[in-house]
Write a protein that holds these residues in place. Sequence first.
Motif, PDB file in Angstrom:
ATOM      1  N   ILE A 215      56.859  54.232  46.259  1.00 29.55           N
ATOM      2  CA  ILE A 215      56.783  54.962  47.292  1.00 29.55           C
ATOM      3  C   ILE A 215      56.162  56.849  46.997  1.00 29.55           C
ATOM      4  O   ILE A 215      56.487  56.803  47.672  1.00 29.55           O
ATOM      5  CB  ILE A 215      57.959  54.556  48.309  1.00 29.55           C
ATOM      6  N   ASP A 216      55.977  57.035  45.954  1.00 32.23           N
ATOM      7  CA  ASP A 216      56.026  58.414  45.559  1.00 32.23           C
ATOM      8  C   ASP A 216      54.394  58.487  46.285  1.00 32.23           C
ATOM      9  O   ASP A 216      54.683  59.552  47.171  1.00 32.23           O
ATOM     10  CB  ASP A 216      55.517  58.350  44.287  1.00 32.23           C
ATOM     11  N   GLY A 217      53.503  58.006  46.269  1.00 33.30           N
ATOM     12  CA  GLY A 217      51.787  57.693  46.902  1.00 33.30           C
ATOM     13  C   GLY A 217      52.439  58.378  48.271  1.00 33.30           C
ATOM     14  O   GLY A 217      52.122  58.977  49.341  1.00 33.30           O
ATOM     15  N   PRO A 218      52.765  57.388  49.110  1.00 31.72           N
ATOM     16  CA  PRO A 218      52.524  57.811  50.515  1.00 31.72           C
ATOM     17  C   PRO A 218      53.718  58.814  50.708  1.00 31.72           C
ATOM     18  O   PRO A 218      53.592  60.011  51.045  1.00 31.72           O
ATOM     19  CB  PRO A 218      53.456  56.267  51.138  1.00 31.72           C
ATOM     20  N   LEU A 219      54.816  59.177  50.096  1.00 33.85           N
ATOM     21  CA  LEU A 219      55.988  59.955  50.688  1.00 33.85           C
ATOM     22  C   LEU A 219      55.396  61.665  50.338  1.00 33.85           C
ATOM     23  O   LEU A 219      55.223  62.194  51.118  1.00 33.85           O
ATOM     24  CB  LEU A 219      57.148  59.505  49.671  1.00 33.85           C
ATOM     25  N   TRP A 220      54.316  61.454  49.064  1.00 33.31           N
ATOM     26  CA  TRP A 220      54.000  62.854  48.963  1.00 33.31           C
ATOM     27  C   TRP A 220      52.874  63.012  49.896  1.00 33.31           C
ATOM     28  O   TRP A 220      52.896  64.352  50.287  1.00 33.31           O
ATOM     29  CB  TRP A 220      52.678  62.580  47.467  1.00 33.31           C
ATOM     30  N   LEU A 221      51.786  62.445  50.559  1.00 28.54           N
ATOM     31  CA  LEU A 221      51.908  62.717  52.067  1.00 28.54           C
ATOM     32  C   LEU A 221      52.062  63.245  52.993  1.00 28.54           C
ATOM     33  O   LEU A 221      51.295  64.246  53.824  1.00 28.54           O
ATOM     34  CB  LEU A 221      50.737  61.340  51.954  1.00 28.54           C
ATOM     35  N   TRP A 222      54.245  63.037  53.153  1.00 28.23           N
ATOM     36  CA  TRP A 222      54.125  63.749  54.309  1.00 28.23           C
ATOM     37  C   TRP A 222      55.357  64.263  53.942  1.00 28.23           C
ATOM     38  O   TRP A 222      56.164  65.088  54.376  1.00 28.23           O
ATOM     39  CB  TRP A 222      55.484  62.359  54.717  1.00 28.23           C
ATOM     40  N   ARG A 223      55.173  65.383  52.887  1.00 37.46           N
ATOM     41  CA  ARG A 223      55.407  66.343  51.921  1.00 37.46           C
ATOM     42  C   ARG A 223      55.654  67.251  52.846  1.00 37.46           C
ATOM     43  O   ARG A 223      56.575  68.444  52.604  1.00 37.46           O
ATOM     44  CB  ARG A 223      55.252  67.295  50.680  1.00 37.46           C
ATOM     45  N   ASP A 224      54.663  67.611  53.439  1.00 31.61           N
ATOM     46  CA  ASP A 224      54.533  68.643  53.709  1.00 31.61           C
ATOM     47  C   ASP A 224      55.238  68.804  55.969  1.00 31.61           C
ATOM     48  O   ASP A 224      55.110  69.588  56.377  1.00 31.61           O
ATOM     49  CB  ASP A 224      53.491  69.845  54.213  1.00 31.61           C
ATOM     50  N   ALA A 225      55.333  67.503  55.691  1.00 29.49           N
ATOM     51  CA  ALA A 225      55.643  67.164  57.948  1.00 29.49           C
ATOM     52  C   ALA A 225      56.723  68.071  57.669  1.00 29.49           C
ATOM     53  O   ALA A 225      58.063  67.503  57.020  1.00 29.49           O
ATOM     54  CB  ALA A 225      55.203  65.965  57.748  1.00 29.49           C
ATOM     55  N   THR A 226      57.190  68.001  59.240  1.00 30.55           N
ATOM     56  CA  THR A 226      57.958  68.963  59.576  1.00 30.55           C
ATOM     57  C   THR A 226      58.694  67.660  59.719  1.00 30.55           C
ATOM     58  O   THR A 226      58.578  66.279  59.550  1.00 30.55           O
ATOM     59  CB  THR A 226      58.235  69.168  60.925  1.00 30.55           C
TER      60      THR A 226
ATOM     61  N   ILE B 154      55.214  63.825  40.393  1.00 33.81           N
ATOM     62  CA  ILE B 154      54.259  63.550  41.490  1.00 33.81           C
ATOM     63  C   ILE B 154      53.181  64.410  41.383  1.00 33.81           C
ATOM     64  O   ILE B 154      52.908  65.296  41.410  1.00 33.81           O
ATOM     65  CB  ILE B 154      55.144  63.601  43.056  1.00 33.81           C
ATOM     66  N   LYS B 155      51.884  63.263  41.102  1.00 32.18           N
ATOM     67  CA  LYS B 155      50.828  63.642  41.051  1.00 32.18           C
ATOM     68  C   LYS B 155      50.275  64.032  42.534  1.00 32.18           C
ATOM     69  O   LYS B 155      50.263  63.288  43.107  1.00 32.18           O
ATOM     70  CB  LYS B 155      49.691  62.719  40.568  1.00 32.18           C
ATOM     71  N   ALA B 156      49.118  65.185  42.862  1.00 30.39           N
ATOM     72  CA  ALA B 156      48.646  65.108  43.969  1.00 30.39           C
ATOM     73  C   ALA B 156      47.995  64.540  44.535  1.00 30.39           C
ATOM     74  O   ALA B 156      46.850  64.269  43.165  1.00 30.39           O
ATOM     75  CB  ALA B 156      48.272  66.873  43.943  1.00 30.39           C
ATOM     76  N   PRO B 157      47.357  63.639  45.553  1.00 23.91           N
ATOM     77  CA  PRO B 157      46.424  62.985  46.032  1.00 23.91           C
ATOM     78  C   PRO B 157      44.738  63.852  45.819  1.00 23.91           C
ATOM     79  O   PRO B 157      44.847  64.788  45.993  1.00 23.91           O
ATOM     80  CB  PRO B 157      46.977  62.933  47.378  1.00 23.91           C
ATOM     81  N   GLU B 158      44.577  62.865  45.867  1.00 27.92           N
ATOM     82  CA  GLU B 158      43.313  63.348  45.092  1.00 27.92           C
ATOM     83  C   GLU B 158      42.482  63.766  46.461  1.00 27.92           C
ATOM     84  O   GLU B 158      42.681  63.312  47.374  1.00 27.92           O
ATOM     85  CB  GLU B 158      41.708  61.996  44.673  1.00 27.92           C
ATOM     86  N   ILE B 159      41.598  64.913  46.346  1.00 21.72           N
ATOM     87  CA  ILE B 159      39.964  65.360  47.100  1.00 21.72           C
ATOM     88  C   ILE B 159      39.595  64.377  47.621  1.00 21.72           C
ATOM     89  O   ILE B 159      38.905  64.212  46.840  1.00 21.72           O
ATOM     90  CB  ILE B 159      40.106  66.683  46.455  1.00 21.72           C
ATOM     91  N   VAL B 160      39.864  64.528  49.162  1.00 27.23           N
ATOM     92  CA  VAL B 160      39.008  63.102  50.066  1.00 27.23           C
ATOM     93  C   VAL B 160      38.128  63.967  50.722  1.00 27.23           C
ATOM     94  O   VAL B 160      37.993  65.604  50.841  1.00 27.23           O
ATOM     95  CB  VAL B 160      39.617  62.577  50.495  1.00 27.23           C
ATOM     96  N   THR B 161      36.724  63.537  50.387  1.00 27.03           N
ATOM     97  CA  THR B 161      35.630  64.893  51.194  1.00 27.03           C
ATOM     98  C   THR B 161      34.978  63.378  52.750  1.00 27.03           C
ATOM     99  O   THR B 161      35.108  62.465  52.232  1.00 27.03           O
ATOM    100  CB  THR B 161      33.926  65.077  50.195  1.00 27.03           C
ATOM    101  N   ALA B 162      35.367  63.843  53.536  1.00 28.97           N
ATOM    102  CA  ALA B 162      34.473  63.739  54.590  1.00 28.97           C
ATOM    103  C   ALA B 162      32.728  63.434  54.793  1.00 28.97           C
ATOM    104  O   ALA B 162      31.660  62.369  55.026  1.00 28.97           O
ATOM    105  CB  ALA B 162      35.462  64.384  56.020  1.00 28.97           C
ATOM    106  N   ASP B 163      32.684  64.789  54.177  1.00 32.70           N
ATOM    107  CA  ASP B 163      31.234  65.103  54.590  1.00 32.70           C
ATOM    108  C   ASP B 163      30.498  65.765  52.807  1.00 32.70           C
ATOM    109  O   ASP B 163      31.748  65.297  52.136  1.00 32.70           O
ATOM    110  CB  ASP B 163      30.873  66.587  55.614  1.00 32.70           C
ATOM    111  N   GLU B 164      29.654  66.543  53.510  1.00 32.18           N
ATOM    112  CA  GLU B 164      28.963  67.065  52.382  1.00 32.18           C
ATOM    113  C   GLU B 164      29.551  68.753  51.543  1.00 32.18           C
ATOM    114  O   GLU B 164      30.414  69.129  52.438  1.00 32.18           O
ATOM    115  CB  GLU B 164      27.494  67.415  52.333  1.00 32.18           C
TER     116      GLU B 164
END
Length: 181
Positions: A1-12, A146-156
């Motif tokens: 669950i490390d990955g999904p938890l990491w995504l919520w690290r800055d959430a209130t 915990i590794k940072a999530p990869e940078i996701v690009t939506a556009d160019e």
Amino acid sequence: IDGPLWLWRDATPEEGGERVQVLIAKAKSGLNGVLKQEQLNRLDQIVLQAQGPEALCLPGVAQRLSLSSDKKKEIRETIESRRKELQELSEQVKKGSEKDPQEKAAKIREAEHEQLLLILTESQQKQWAAMLGKPIDLSKVELSNIKAPEIVTADEWINSEPLTLEKLRGRVVALHFWTFG
């Protein structure tokens, strides 16, 4: 669950609290088939010890201790006061004006512990002690990497090729995010 938890690290807590609790419940359910009930109970105690006095503010803990809203407020104020003292100590250490920060930090934490016990009734103190269980030395426990999530690009990307964490490893990077709207 490390990955999904990491995504919520800055959430209130309001934003991510429920989702984080679902992930924790998922992890615990996986442990049910591996650990005996007494081991699960001990794990809960160790987790509370690791969370420290802040655990008193968790809804489940406050409910088990039957803490009134006034007591919860007093506890939060005590914890916040300790945080400020530790922050001031950290600033003194950075300036080089504090000789023994570990000893002073330990005294601040001990004073906080004593103040928190004064807030709790005798039965709440006993119940809290039982919830914590036998003390464990957590000073040797290393923080998980915990590794940072990869940078996701939506556009160019503008002014560079798309970047990845691997391409940036070992470099100091400033990213400027720009939106068009």
